[in-house]
Design a protein around this motif. Structure first.
Motif, PDB file in Angstrom:
ATOM      1  N   ALA A 299       4.582  17.474 -15.453  1.00 21.82           N
ATOM      2  CA  ALA A 299       5.955  17.994 -16.122  1.00 21.82           C
ATOM      3  C   ALA A 299       6.264  17.424 -17.292  1.00 21.82           C
ATOM      4  CB  ALA A 299       6.874  17.704 -15.202  1.00 21.82           C
ATOM      5  N   LEU A 300       6.232  16.160 -17.417  1.00 25.82           N
ATOM      6  CA  LEU A 300       6.638  15.548 -18.640  1.00 25.82           C
ATOM      7  C   LEU A 300       5.703  16.022 -19.712  1.00 25.82           C
ATOM      8  CD1 LEU A 300       7.174  11.658 -18.148  1.00 25.82           C
ATOM      9  CD2 LEU A 300       8.612  13.326 -19.345  1.00 25.82           C
ATOM     10  N   GLY A 301       4.411  16.238 -19.507  1.00 24.41           N
ATOM     11  CA  GLY A 301       3.428  16.588 -20.716  1.00 24.41           C
ATOM     12  C   GLY A 301       3.757  17.932 -21.159  1.00 24.41           C
ATOM     13  N   PHE A 302       4.160  18.816 -19.937  1.00 30.56           N
ATOM     14  CA  PHE A 302       4.315  20.080 -20.434  1.00 30.56           C
ATOM     15  C   PHE A 302       5.634  20.006 -21.148  1.00 30.56           C
ATOM     16  CE2 PHE A 302       6.547  24.383 -19.291  1.00 30.56           C
ATOM     17  CZ  PHE A 302       5.447  24.878 -19.485  1.00 30.56           C
ATOM     18  N   ALA A 303       6.846  19.473 -20.940  1.00 31.03           N
ATOM     19  CA  ALA A 303       7.906  19.433 -21.645  1.00 31.03           C
ATOM     20  C   ALA A 303       7.743  18.680 -22.989  1.00 31.03           C
ATOM     21  CB  ALA A 303       8.961  18.468 -21.056  1.00 31.03           C
TER      22      ALA A 303
ATOM     23  N   VAL B 198       0.901  -1.284  -0.106  1.00 29.64           N
ATOM     24  CA  VAL B 198       0.195  -0.096   0.120  1.00 29.64           C
ATOM     25  C   VAL B 198       1.047   1.153  -0.145  1.00 29.64           C
ATOM     26  CG1 VAL B 198      -1.718   1.455   1.367  1.00 29.64           C
ATOM     27  CG2 VAL B 198      -1.968  -1.121   1.057  1.00 29.64           C
ATOM     28  N   ALA B 199       2.014   1.195   1.018  1.00 33.96           N
ATOM     29  CA  ALA B 199       2.634   2.408   0.869  1.00 33.96           C
ATOM     30  C   ALA B 199       3.525   2.719  -0.394  1.00 33.96           C
ATOM     31  CB  ALA B 199       3.973   2.187   2.060  1.00 33.96           C
ATOM     32  N   GLN B 200       3.807   1.727  -1.029  1.00 34.03           N
ATOM     33  CA  GLN B 200       4.687   1.792  -2.454  1.00 34.03           C
ATOM     34  C   GLN B 200       3.873   2.053  -3.460  1.00 34.03           C
ATOM     35  OE1 GLN B 200       6.636  -2.040  -2.777  1.00 34.03           O
ATOM     36  NE2 GLN B 200       8.186  -1.720  -1.251  1.00 34.03           N
ATOM     37  N   GLY B 201       2.583   1.708  -3.389  1.00 30.28           N
ATOM     38  CA  GLY B 201       1.784   2.066  -4.453  1.00 30.28           C
ATOM     39  C   GLY B 201       1.357   3.549  -4.120  1.00 30.28           C
ATOM     40  N   SER B 202       1.163   3.688  -3.068  1.00 28.37           N
ATOM     41  CA  SER B 202       0.911   5.355  -2.705  1.00 28.37           C
ATOM     42  C   SER B 202       1.844   6.278  -3.342  1.00 28.37           C
ATOM     43  CB  SER B 202       0.352   5.649  -1.224  1.00 28.37           C
ATOM     44  OG  SER B 202      -0.445   4.679  -0.793  1.00 28.37           O
ATOM     45  N   GLY B 203       3.081   5.770  -3.116  1.00 30.59           N
ATOM     46  CA  GLY B 203       4.216   6.729  -3.254  1.00 30.59           C
ATOM     47  C   GLY B 203       4.435   6.654  -4.807  1.00 30.59           C
ATOM     48  N   ALA B 204       4.195   5.701  -5.633  1.00 30.01           N
ATOM     49  CA  ALA B 204       4.081   5.639  -7.024  1.00 30.01           C
ATOM     50  C   ALA B 204       3.087   6.558  -7.702  1.00 30.01           C
ATOM     51  CB  ALA B 204       3.899   4.178  -7.270  1.00 30.01           C
ATOM     52  N   VAL B 205       1.820   6.645  -6.946  1.00 28.52           N
ATOM     53  CA  VAL B 205       0.727   7.412  -7.478  1.00 28.52           C
ATOM     54  C   VAL B 205       1.134   9.051  -7.217  1.00 28.52           C
ATOM     55  CG1 VAL B 205      -1.609   8.212  -7.200  1.00 28.52           C
ATOM     56  CG2 VAL B 205      -0.956   5.927  -7.252  1.00 28.52           C
ATOM     57  N   ALA B 206       1.719   9.074  -6.049  1.00 28.07           N
ATOM     58  CA  ALA B 206       2.051  10.545  -5.756  1.00 28.07           C
ATOM     59  C   ALA B 206       3.312  10.972  -6.852  1.00 28.07           C
ATOM     60  CB  ALA B 206       2.758  10.723  -4.236  1.00 28.07           C
ATOM     61  N   ALA B 207       4.157  10.140  -7.123  1.00 34.60           N
ATOM     62  CA  ALA B 207       5.473  10.453  -8.020  1.00 34.60           C
ATOM     63  C   ALA B 207       4.714  10.891  -9.460  1.00 34.60           C
ATOM     64  CB  ALA B 207       6.348   9.414  -7.950  1.00 34.60           C
ATOM     65  N   MET B 208       3.944   9.889  -9.724  1.00 34.65           N
ATOM     66  CA  MET B 208       3.150  10.140 -11.198  1.00 34.65           C
ATOM     67  C   MET B 208       2.605  11.603 -11.019  1.00 34.65           C
ATOM     68  SD  MET B 208       2.352   6.418 -12.662  1.00 34.65           S
ATOM     69  CE  MET B 208       1.148   5.969 -11.269  1.00 34.65           C
ATOM     70  N   ALA B 209       2.007  11.887 -10.020  1.00 37.11           N
ATOM     71  CA  ALA B 209       1.185  12.955  -9.991  1.00 37.11           C
ATOM     72  C   ALA B 209       1.981  14.071 -10.285  1.00 37.11           C
ATOM     73  CB  ALA B 209       0.360  13.276  -8.767  1.00 37.11           C
ATOM     74  N   PHE B 210       3.190  14.422  -9.881  1.00 40.48           N
ATOM     75  CA  PHE B 210       4.283  15.336  -9.924  1.00 40.48           C
ATOM     76  C   PHE B 210       4.732  15.396 -11.383  1.00 40.48           C
ATOM     77  CE2 PHE B 210       4.338  15.681  -5.440  1.00 40.48           C
ATOM     78  CZ  PHE B 210       4.059  16.895  -5.201  1.00 40.48           C
TER      79      PHE B 210
END
Ligand code: FES
Length: 209
Positions: free
Chosen positions: A35-39, A19-31
């Protein structure tokens, strides 16, 4: 399984880790995704193109080129301007198929070796590049020097409402004057050249003939 209740296949510790790793991955993707789309977004968004008036049909003849200043990049003032050489289509020499977009032949002034501006010399009926001796004939076909393809061209059309000739998007041509999406100088289009140098993702979708 050690640490698990009877019948459990995943321990509570492992479950909480997942659960903790999944939440981390979702949070990282949210950032990172925005940014990738903008670039990367501009790489995939198509350049718009405009039709610009360049004068009445009476401005042009078959026998020589008229120099017209056109805007090729909007919104940056004179830096976005370029020169197009324009004349009437002459069926005696312009053997490529006629359509609604080539009643006027409009050539780019950008040399197809490295992009220096070429100059039309009326007396010689040649386009001369001052940088490395590139020479093009009256139709913009390479007759000497290092350029790898004929001069690029622009779509042209007649605007009934205004009574003016208009110039549209640039396109590139191979030695048979077949149209291609605009390429950069130095990129040949004959043979496998058209596959080795595909159009950039951001080039305009050209009008259909
Ligand atoms: S840039 Fe024109 S010949 Fe090199």
């Amino acid at each position: 399984m050690p640490g698990a209740f009877e019948g459990e296949t995943v321990t509570r510790r492992n479950f909480m880790n997942l659960v903790a790793q999944g939440s981390g991955a979702v949070a990282a993707m949210a950032f990172t995704l925005p940014a990738l789309g903008f670039a990367l977004g501009p790489l995939f968004s198509r350049e718009p193109f405009n039709w610009q008036p360049i004068g009445p049909p009476s401005d042009f003849t078959e026998t020589t080129y008229v120099t017209k200043v056109i805007t090729i990049v909007q919104g940056i003032g004179e830096a976005g301007n370029s020169i197009a050489y324009v004349r009437n289509r002459d069926p005696a020499i312009d053997t490529e198929p006629e359509d609604q977009y080539n009643h006027w032949v409009a050539l780019s002034s950008r040399c197809m070796h490295l992009g220096c501006p070429v100059r039309f010399v009326a007396a010689a009926e040649r386009f001369i590049c001052p940088c490395h001796g590139g020479v093009y004939d009256f139709r913009g076909m390479v007759v000497g020097g290092p350029p790898v393809r004929p001069l690029d061209r622009f779509y042209t059309r007649y605007n009934q409402a205004s009574g003016l000739v208009e110039i549209g998007p640039r396109y590139s041509v191979n030695f048979e004057l077949q149209r291609f999406s605009p390429r950069d100088p130095g990129q040949p289009l004959n043979g496998i050249g058209q596959f080795l140098y595909p159009a950039r993702f951001d080039t305009s979708i050209l009008p259909k003939s």
